[in-house]
Design an enzyme around this catalytic site. Structure first.
Site, mmCIF file in Angstrom:
data_model
loop_
_atom_site.group_PDB
_atom_site.id
_atom_site.type_symbol
_atom_site.label_atom_id
_atom_site.label_comp_id
_atom_site.label_asym_id
_atom_site.label_seq_id
_atom_site.Cartn_x
_atom_site.Cartn_y
_atom_site.Cartn_z
ATOM 1 N N ARG A 101 0.816 -1.215 0.000
ATOM 2 C CA ARG A 101 0.000 0.000 0.000
ATOM 3 C C ARG A 101 0.844 1.257 0.000
ATOM 4 O O ARG A 101 0.328 2.354 -0.165
ATOM 5 C CB ARG A 101 -0.921 0.007 1.217
ATOM 6 C CG ARG A 101 -2.364 -0.218 0.832
ATOM 7 C CD ARG A 101 -3.289 0.104 1.964
ATOM 8 N NE ARG A 101 -3.847 1.444 1.837
ATOM 9 C CZ ARG A 101 -4.882 1.847 2.526
ATOM 10 N NH1 ARG A 101 -5.449 1.033 3.381
ATOM 11 N NH2 ARG A 101 -5.347 3.068 2.395
ATOM 12 N N LYS A 102 2.134 1.093 0.238
ATOM 13 C CA LYS A 102 3.018 2.252 0.240
ATOM 14 C C LYS A 102 3.629 2.393 -1.165
ATOM 15 O O LYS A 102 3.425 1.549 -2.023
ATOM 16 C CB LYS A 102 4.088 2.105 1.318
ATOM 17 C CG LYS A 102 3.536 1.603 2.664
ATOM 18 C CD LYS A 102 2.480 2.539 3.250
ATOM 19 C CE LYS A 102 1.590 1.818 4.241
ATOM 20 N NZ LYS A 102 1.831 2.038 5.613
ATOM 21 N N ILE A 103 4.421 3.459 -1.375
ATOM 22 C CA ILE A 103 4.847 3.776 -2.741
ATOM 23 C C ILE A 103 5.966 2.871 -3.233
ATOM 24 O O ILE A 103 6.039 2.538 -4.407
ATOM 25 C CB ILE A 103 5.224 5.274 -2.821
ATOM 26 C CG1 ILE A 103 3.930 6.086 -2.747
ATOM 27 C CG2 ILE A 103 6.014 5.587 -4.081
ATOM 28 C CD1 ILE A 103 4.123 7.561 -2.739
#
Ligand SMILES: *Cc1c(COP(=O)(O)O)cnc(C)c1O
Length: 370
Positions: free
Chosen positions: A175-177
């Site tokens: 869910r993070k970049i």
């Protein structure tokens, strides 16, 4: 959110597997150096998740029962949980309505004789005002630690978030970049802390398994203190190294897509969209909008209508103090936190999001606003 992964990541992971060294080894060491350089930190210590990173940081500082740590309730629950893992008490401070981050005023009001640290979150990639929060903590010698789980590629006063930071924790969850499947990192300026964090993530061992393997002579390791198994694998690090190479382009694209959302949503009455703060830039890991009380439908109804049209949006950031898991924690009034968690939603934003997809999201919102 959709992770942005290519054939290069698959090849790098396969190469790690073929090398025969798949646990923490040379690729983790390379990833630590490259990551620290990217965020302007001196040392990087890779771990299995950001939750593990936060736990390790507090354990290393000796925070424990009888201690208090100031945190935002408005954050993913791992921020609060890390404080509870070491037996300390999370003290919830309220946030700023525009940035969703702690403010110097709210932190100041939460400080007390038992405060051992402040855990400042850069929420959804929105940089928090680190210098201002430090200024209220410094007179009492209270360290400001950063939960930078979502903040890779965000900037603060002309530098990447993480530059000059005492201790920051990062996440590589999909869910993070930047993702490694699961994974996390601690960055710090302090060489002694880096040594101690490396030891604590590996069972408190005096010599790492990789170093013992490299040595021609047998080395008998010692277990110097109570440690954990919070290691990252070389397979994950191999993926992370490729993701780091892509980062600049990924951030540029996200910021461009965010700007387009802002333009498309500018005339929707009763709705405001997240924007850069005066002192920095967001990577827009989360692109949130908030609804005014007079918006014709409430947040949950809007989420429902979006889902009906095949749009996967999410509620805005959660508030830990409203969850059953935190029912036993005392707290003061948190009006902005409660307003934000009730009135905000996160719109789809990922690297390959098309113009047409954005227009479809906006069309549902415009219809609801009429
Ligand atoms: C995602 C997130 C975490 C947890 O990260 P993991 O790597 O999944 O453990 C912690 N804090 C914040 C603010 C997050 O967004």
């Amino acid at each position: 959110m959709k992770p942005y992964l290519g054939e290069e990541e698959a090849l790098a992971a396969a190469e790690a597997v073929r090398s025969g060294w798949i646990a923490q080894g040379p690729r983790v060491a390379d990833f630590e150096r490259a990551f620290a350089a990217e965020v302007g930190a001196t040392h990087g210590v890779a771990v299995s998740s950001c939750t593990a990173a936060l736990h390790l940081a507090l354990a290393m500082l000796g925070v424990g029962p009888g201690d208090e740590v100031v945190v935002p309730s408005l954050s993913f629950i791992a921020t609060t949980n890390a404080v509870r893992y070491v037996g300390a008490r999370p003290v919830f401070a309220d946030v700023d309505p525009a940035t969703a981050n702690l403010t110097p005023e709210s932190v100041k009001a939460a400080l007390g004789p038992a405060t051992r640290a402040v855990l400042l979150v850069h929420q959804g990639g929105m940089p928090a005002d680190l210098d201002a929060v430090r200024a209220v903590c410094e007179p009492s010698g209270i360290p400001v630690l950063e939960d930078a789980a979502c903040a890779i590629g965000s900037t603060y006063r002309g530098h990447p978030v993480g530059h000059g930071s005492l201790l920051a924790a990062w996440s590589f969850h999909p869910r993070k970049i930047l993702t490694t499947g699961e994974g996390g990192m601690l960055t710090t300026e302090d060489p002694d802390w880096a040594v101690r964090l490396r030891r604590l993530r590996e069972h408190g061992m005096s010599v790492s398994a990789a170093d013992r393997h490299r040595s021609a002579q047998p080395i008998l390791e010692q277990y110097l203190e109570l440690g954990f198994n919070y290691r990252m694998t070389d397979i994950q690090a191999a993926v992370g190294l490729v993701q780091l190479d892509r980062l600049a382009g990924v951030i540029q694209r996200r910021r461009e897509r965010a700007e387009r959302y802002r333009t498309l949503l500018a005339d929707v009455p009763g709705l405001s969209a997240v924007a850069d703060p005066a002192y920095g830039t967001s990577n827009f890991q989360s692109f949130w909008v908030t609804l005014a009380d007079h918006f014709p439908v409430d947040r949950n109804e809007l989420l429902r209508r979006l889902a009906e049209q095949g749009v996967s949006a999410r509620r805005g950031i959660m508030a830990a103090h409203l969850e059953p898991a935190c029912a036993d924690l005392e707290h003061g009034p948190l009006p902005v936190t409660e307003w934000f968690t009730r009135s905000s939603l996160i719109l789809p934003l990922f690297h390959e999001l098309t113009d047409q997809e954005q227009e479809r999201v906006v069309a549902v919102i415009e219809e609801a606003a009429r």
